[in-house]
Scaffold this active site. Structure first.
Site, PDB file in Angstrom:
ATOM      1  N   LYS A   1     -18.033  52.076  15.404  1.00 55.41           N
ATOM      2  CA  LYS A   1     -18.051  50.621  15.179  1.00 55.41           C
ATOM      3  C   LYS A   1     -17.119  50.200  14.041  1.00 55.41           C
ATOM      4  CE  LYS A   1     -22.822  49.939  16.861  1.00 55.41           C
ATOM      5  NZ  LYS A   1     -24.102  49.250  16.588  1.00 55.41           N
TER       6      LYS A   1
ATOM      7  N   TYR B   1     -22.820  43.844  25.673  1.00 62.55           N
ATOM      8  CA  TYR B   1     -24.181  43.751  25.134  1.00 62.55           C
ATOM      9  C   TYR B   1     -25.038  42.700  25.853  1.00 62.55           C
ATOM     10  CZ  TYR B   1     -23.254  46.858  21.133  1.00 62.55           C
ATOM     11  OH  TYR B   1     -22.984  47.948  20.330  1.00 62.55           O
TER      12      TYR B   1
ATOM     13  N   THR C   1     -31.655  53.859  15.144  1.00 65.71           N
ATOM     14  CA  THR C   1     -30.943  52.591  14.931  1.00 65.71           C
ATOM     15  C   THR C   1     -30.952  52.154  13.471  1.00 65.71           C
ATOM     16  OG1 THR C   1     -31.824  51.986  17.106  1.00 65.71           O
ATOM     17  CG2 THR C   1     -30.722  50.248  15.856  1.00 65.71           C
TER      18      THR C   1
ATOM     19  N   ARG D   1     -25.908  58.210  11.209  1.00 66.71           N
ATOM     20  CA  ARG D   1     -26.390  56.940  10.644  1.00 66.71           C
ATOM     21  C   ARG D   1     -27.015  57.136   9.268  1.00 66.71           C
ATOM     22  NH1 ARG D   1     -28.439  54.388  16.410  1.00 66.71           N
ATOM     23  NH2 ARG D   1     -26.646  53.026  16.750  1.00 66.71           N
TER      24      ARG D   1
ATOM     25  N   ASN E   1     -24.321  49.947  11.665  1.00 67.69           N
ATOM     26  CA  ASN E   1     -24.867  51.305  11.772  1.00 67.69           C
ATOM     27  C   ASN E   1     -23.889  52.298  12.393  1.00 67.69           C
ATOM     28  OD1 ASN E   1     -25.138  50.331  14.338  1.00 67.69           O
ATOM     29  ND2 ASN E   1     -27.314  50.748  14.542  1.00 67.69           N
TER      30      ASN E   1
ATOM     31  N   HIS F   1     -22.356  53.587  18.273  1.00 63.87           N
ATOM     32  CA  HIS F   1     -23.150  53.269  19.455  1.00 63.87           C
ATOM     33  C   HIS F   1     -23.164  54.493  20.345  1.00 63.87           C
ATOM     34  CE1 HIS F   1     -24.397  51.454  23.285  1.00 63.87           C
ATOM     35  NE2 HIS F   1     -23.441  52.208  23.805  1.00 63.87           N
TER      36      HIS F   1
ATOM     37  N   GLU G   1     -21.364  51.845  30.997  1.00 65.26           N
ATOM     38  CA  GLU G   1     -20.569  51.612  29.786  1.00 65.26           C
ATOM     39  C   GLU G   1     -19.199  52.293  29.870  1.00 65.26           C
ATOM     40  OE1 GLU G   1     -24.567  51.103  27.006  1.00 65.26           O
ATOM     41  OE2 GLU G   1     -23.253  52.817  26.646  1.00 65.26           O
TER      42      GLU G   1
HETATM   43  P1  RTP Z   1     -26.672  51.365  20.111  1.00 59.70           P
HETATM   44  O1  RTP Z   1     -26.997  50.668  21.418  1.00 59.70           O
HETATM   45  O2  RTP Z   1     -25.700  50.593  19.260  1.00 59.70           O
HETATM   46  O3  RTP Z   1     -26.278  52.786  20.279  1.00 59.70           O
HETATM   47  O4  RTP Z   1     -27.972  51.418  19.216  1.00 59.70           O
HETATM   48  P2  RTP Z   1     -29.467  51.512  19.633  1.00 59.70           P
HETATM   49  O5  RTP Z   1     -29.605  51.861  21.089  1.00 59.70           O
HETATM   50  O6  RTP Z   1     -30.069  52.403  18.618  1.00 59.70           O
HETATM   51  O7  RTP Z   1     -29.958  50.041  19.409  1.00 59.70           O
HETATM   52  P3  RTP Z   1     -30.136  48.818  20.437  1.00 59.70           P
HETATM   53  O8  RTP Z   1     -31.570  48.485  20.478  1.00 59.70           O
HETATM   54  O9  RTP Z   1     -29.449  49.108  21.738  1.00 59.70           O
HETATM   55  O10 RTP Z   1     -29.369  47.665  19.682  1.00 59.70           O
HETATM   56  C1  RTP Z   1     -27.968  47.573  19.708  1.00 59.70           C
HETATM   57  C2  RTP Z   1     -27.452  47.332  18.310  1.00 59.70           C
HETATM   58  O11 RTP Z   1     -27.928  46.067  17.854  1.00 59.70           O
HETATM   59  C3  RTP Z   1     -28.234  46.145  16.468  1.00 59.70           C
HETATM   60  N1  RTP Z   1     -29.643  45.871  16.241  1.00 59.70           N
HETATM   61  N2  RTP Z   1     -30.081  45.181  15.228  1.00 59.70           N
HETATM   62  N3  RTP Z   1     -33.572  44.381  14.633  1.00 59.70           N
HETATM   63  C4  RTP Z   1     -32.265  44.418  14.384  1.00 59.70           C
HETATM   64  O12 RTP Z   1     -31.774  43.896  13.407  1.00 59.70           O
HETATM   65  C5  RTP Z   1     -31.416  45.124  15.324  1.00 59.70           C
HETATM   66  N4  RTP Z   1     -31.821  45.786  16.397  1.00 59.70           N
HETATM   67  C6  RTP Z   1     -30.692  46.256  16.979  1.00 59.70           C
HETATM   68  C7  RTP Z   1     -27.905  47.531  15.993  1.00 59.70           C
HETATM   69  O13 RTP Z   1     -26.597  47.512  15.434  1.00 59.70           O
HETATM   70  C8  RTP Z   1     -27.932  48.347  17.273  1.00 59.70           C
HETATM   71  O14 RTP Z   1     -27.121  49.483  17.168  1.00 59.70           O
HETATM   72 MG    MG Z   2     -28.660  50.724  22.653  1.00 56.61          MG
END
Ligand code: RTP
Ligand code: MG
Length: 141
Positions: A11, A51, A93, A104, A114, A117, A128
């Site tokens: 990122k 997204y 996350t 991370r 973070n 992805h 994707e």
């Molecule tokens: P990613 O898709 O980026 O690999 O991460 P992830 O599965 O761990 O998280 P996801 O739930 O898919 O969310 C995508 C990205 O959105 C941001 N996020 N912020 N509560 C919050 O503030 C929050 N939740 C998610 C994060 O940057 C996350 O990587």
């Molecule tokens: Mg995700």
């Protein structure tokens, strides 16, 4: 065990801090091979398309802002259980909750910044990968 593909993004927060090499090294050391890679700077439309599943969530606007704030590296990774292995190397996350030694934990600055992805399932990986790469840009070993 089976050879699988997953999709990874380094990122903007990480690219801006010159962490492309260190992050890629961790992915490679875990046994994953980079079989496609390029640098992009996403438009708002591209980020929103990628997204789409998060549209309407409280963090969505910030997510799009952060993902379009600078250049990114998109990669296709291949290896045994690539989806799960990549998620393990990435860490959870929220960087504060991420396990020691994960990308991370060591590099992320916040939940929003973070650093990486990674696809959350083989189905997400297929979608994707196809969003960013043509098959002729992918070079399996
Ligand atoms: P990613 O898709 O980026 O690999 O991460 P992830 O599965 O761990 O998280 P996801 O739930 O898919 O969310 C995508 C990205 O959105 C941001 N996020 N912020 N509560 C919050 O503030 C929050 N939740 C998610 C994060 O940057 C996350 O990587
Ligand atoms: Mg995700």
């Amino acid at each position: 065990m089976m050879v699988q593909r997953t999709f990874s993004i380094i990122k903007p927060d990480a690219v801006n801090r010159n962490l492309i090499g260190e992050i890629t090294a961790r992915l490679e050391k875990s046994g994953l091979s980079v079989i496609a890679s390029k640098m992009l700077h996403l438009t708002t439309e591209q980020a929103a398309g990628f997204y789409a599943e998060h549209e309407g969530k409280p963090f969505y606007e910030t997510l799009i802002t952060n993902m379009t704030a600078g250049s990114i590296i998109v990669q296709v990774l291949e290896g045994e259980d690539a989806v799960a292995k990549n998620r393990e190397v990435m860490g959870t996350t929220d960087p504060e909750k991420a396990a020691p030694g994960t990308i991370r934990k060591d590099f992320a600055v916040s939940m929003q910044k973070n650093s990486v992805h990674g696809s959350d399932s083989p189905e997400s990986a297929a979608r994707e990968i196809a969003y960013f790469f043509n098959e002729n840009e992918i070079y399996p070993r």
